[in-house]
Write a protein that holds these residues in place. Structure first.
Motif, PDB file in Angstrom:
ATOM      1  N   HIS A  19      -6.495   2.927  -3.072  1.00 17.86           N
ATOM      2  CA  HIS A  19      -7.473   3.364  -4.065  1.00 17.86           C
ATOM      3  C   HIS A  19      -7.878   2.171  -4.935  1.00 17.86           C
ATOM      4  N   PRO A  20      -9.153   2.010  -5.269  1.00 17.67           N
ATOM      5  CA  PRO A  20      -9.595   0.835  -6.034  1.00 17.67           C
ATOM      6  C   PRO A  20      -9.011   0.738  -7.437  1.00 17.67           C
ATOM      7  N   LEU A  21      -8.514   1.828  -7.996  1.00 19.72           N
ATOM      8  CA  LEU A  21      -7.894   1.747  -9.319  1.00 19.72           C
ATOM      9  C   LEU A  21      -6.463   1.220  -9.272  1.00 19.72           C
ATOM     10  N   VAL A  22      -5.878   1.161  -8.089  1.00 21.08           N
ATOM     11  CA  VAL A  22      -4.490   0.715  -7.943  1.00 21.08           C
ATOM     12  C   VAL A  22      -4.466  -0.778  -7.660  1.00 21.08           C
ATOM     13  N   GLY A  23      -3.701  -1.509  -8.463  1.00 24.74           N
ATOM     14  CA  GLY A  23      -3.613  -2.952  -8.289  1.00 24.74           C
ATOM     15  C   GLY A  23      -2.228  -3.449  -7.940  1.00 24.74           C
ATOM     16  N   GLY A  24      -1.253  -2.533  -7.890  1.00 26.00           N
ATOM     17  CA  GLY A  24       0.097  -2.977  -7.596  1.00 26.00           C
ATOM     18  C   GLY A  24       1.029  -1.805  -7.384  1.00 26.00           C
ATOM     19  N   ILE A  25       2.239  -2.129  -6.951  1.00 22.77           N
ATOM     20  CA  ILE A  25       3.282  -1.134  -6.717  1.00 22.77           C
ATOM     21  C   ILE A  25       4.583  -1.662  -7.302  1.00 22.77           C
ATOM     22  N   ILE A  26       5.354  -0.773  -7.920  1.00 26.80           N
ATOM     23  CA  ILE A  26       6.680  -1.123  -8.413  1.00 26.80           C
ATOM     24  C   ILE A  26       7.709  -0.408  -7.544  1.00 26.80           C
ATOM     25  N   SER A  50      -6.729  -6.688   1.120  1.00 28.73           N
ATOM     26  CA  SER A  50      -6.942  -8.113   0.883  1.00 28.73           C
ATOM     27  C   SER A  50      -7.933  -8.268  -0.263  1.00 28.73           C
ATOM     28  N   PRO A  51      -7.565  -8.952  -1.363  1.00 28.48           N
ATOM     29  CA  PRO A  51      -6.260  -9.554  -1.603  1.00 28.48           C
ATOM     30  C   PRO A  51      -5.160  -8.495  -1.659  1.00 28.48           C
ATOM     31  N   ALA A  52      -3.958  -8.933  -1.352  1.00 26.38           N
ATOM     32  CA  ALA A  52      -2.839  -8.005  -1.227  1.00 26.38           C
ATOM     33  C   ALA A  52      -2.475  -7.398  -2.577  1.00 26.38           C
ATOM     34  N   LEU A  53      -1.888  -6.204  -2.526  1.00 26.78           N
ATOM     35  CA  LEU A  53      -1.354  -5.587  -3.732  1.00 26.78           C
ATOM     36  C   LEU A  53      -0.177  -6.402  -4.262  1.00 26.78           C
ATOM     37  N   ILE A 297      -4.682 -10.452 -13.048  1.00 24.99           N
ATOM     38  CA  ILE A 297      -3.698  -9.827 -12.154  1.00 24.99           C
ATOM     39  C   ILE A 297      -3.600 -10.587 -10.841  1.00 24.99           C
ATOM     40  N   LYS A 298      -4.735 -10.980 -10.297  1.00 20.02           N
ATOM     41  CA  LYS A 298      -4.734 -11.724  -9.030  1.00 20.02           C
ATOM     42  C   LYS A 298      -3.952 -13.027  -9.155  1.00 20.02           C
ATOM     43  N   ALA A 299      -3.966 -13.635 -10.347  1.00 26.90           N
ATOM     44  CA  ALA A 299      -3.267 -14.901 -10.547  1.00 26.90           C
ATOM     45  C   ALA A 299      -1.753 -14.767 -10.416  1.00 26.90           C
ATOM     46  N   LEU A 300      -1.234 -13.551 -10.496  1.00 24.89           N
ATOM     47  CA  LEU A 300       0.209 -13.356 -10.341  1.00 24.89           C
ATOM     48  C   LEU A 300       0.655 -13.397  -8.887  1.00 24.89           C
TER      49      LEU A 300
END
Length: 330
Positions: A19-26, A50-53, A297-300
């Protein structure tokens, strides 16, 4: 940033993670069986987009270490503080080595980021911080966190200072209660000092109300986030602490929490252990696209390839760090 229930992806997990609102997973301990399983899971997550989560975890050491069997058991940060008391140089070198092992082992298994270091001062009575903190003195916290951060970066991982502007003074645990810090702003300067001095990639805000600023927790306070951006001049990622925690209930249901935290200036919003709420947010939240937040966020995400587990075992620096850690754990 959302989570999943199991040790491999379901169709619903894949749908939500795309989903486009999701940028990562914990990830949590329930998502871990062994290193082989974790490596397969992280590879499957990275292949989704891509780019990866961004794949993150709470992996500090001591009692907060989600992956244990198959990973080096890391000491609580207070052990580094005690070593610093007897020999500051040795304490800092040990912190660097702990940071390196922490990051290198996670990266070898496909995890991008850990929410560490804890920058809270150890005032003593806190029910949730305790030995997660390096020290009571801010100069010790700054020195040890800087060294740990150096090790994290050597292992290919960024830093995340927490819990801004300081969770160590209040007694209640914000997982189950709403803490209120009633100190004057001037009395909080020691707590804020590590955030002024350290070059951090990310910062996690606290579910604590600080009466000196406003009636919102720091996560929901545009005053605190503005202070962080404009006075401290921090331009990395601001994370919320988990929005499912009791301390986040001050603003209403999950959709209200997400909307309020984003409006306050937080970049990445953690919705954990609440799968129904994740569905509600993804269906109903309509934020304005902010390219600057996305770039932060992408910079991480790591750009250099991780060393394999086998490469680590043959590396003298890694083996030396394991010896140091074994002494700290004795």
């Amino acid at each position: 940033m959302i989570d999943i229930a199991g040790t491999e992806l379901t169709d619903l997990d894949r749908e939500r993670l795309c989903h486009p609102l999701v940028g990562g997973i914990i990830l949590f301990s329930r998502n871990y069986v062994d290193p082989v399983q974790l490596t397969a899971l992280t590879a499957a997550i990275h292949e989704l987009r891509s780019p990866a989560l961004l794949i993150a975890v709470d992996h500090e050491g001591g009692r907060v270490q989600r992956f244990r069997d198959g990973f080096t058991r890391l000491p609580p940060m207070a052990a580094l503080g005690r070593l610093w008391d007897s020999d500051a140089a040795k304490g800092c070198e040990a912190a660097r080595q702990v940071g390196y092992v922490l990051a290198a082992e996670l990266r070898a298994r496909g995890v991008d980021y850990s929410f560490t270091p804890v920058l809270d001062l150890d005032y003593g009575p806190s029910r949730v911080i305790g030995d997660r903190a390096f020290h009571r003195r801010p100069e010790a916290v700054v020195a040890l966190a800087a060294a740990l951060g150096e090790g994290l970066r050597q292992g290919g991982m960024g830093t995340c200072g927490k819990h801004f502007p300081g969770h160590g003074y209040v007694v209640p645990d914000s997982h189950v209660e709403l803490p209120v810090d009633d100190r004057a702003f001037e009395a909080m300067q020691e707590d804020i000092e590590p955030y002024r001095q350290l070059g951090l990639d990310g910062i996690m805000a606290a579910h604590v109300i600080y009466n000196c600023m406003d009636c919102n927790t720091a996560v929901f306070s545009n005053k605190w986030i503005d202070y962080l951006r404009k006075q401290i001049r921090f331009d990395g990622v601001v994370f919320t602490d988990d929005l499912s925690m009791a301390g986040a209930g001050v603003v209403g249901d999950m959709l209200a929490r997400v909307e309020t935290a984003y409006a306050a200036g937080c970049d990445m919003l953690l919705v954990c252990n609440a799968p129904d709420a994740v569905g509600q947010v993804l269906a109903n939240w309509k934020p304005a696209v902010d390219a600057h937040r996305s770039r932060r966020i992408k910079a991480l995400l790591a750009t250099a390839p991780a060393k394999s587990w086998e490469e680590l075992q043959a590396e003298p620096n890694y083996q030396s760090a394991l010896l140091t850690i074994s002494r700290l754990m004795a």
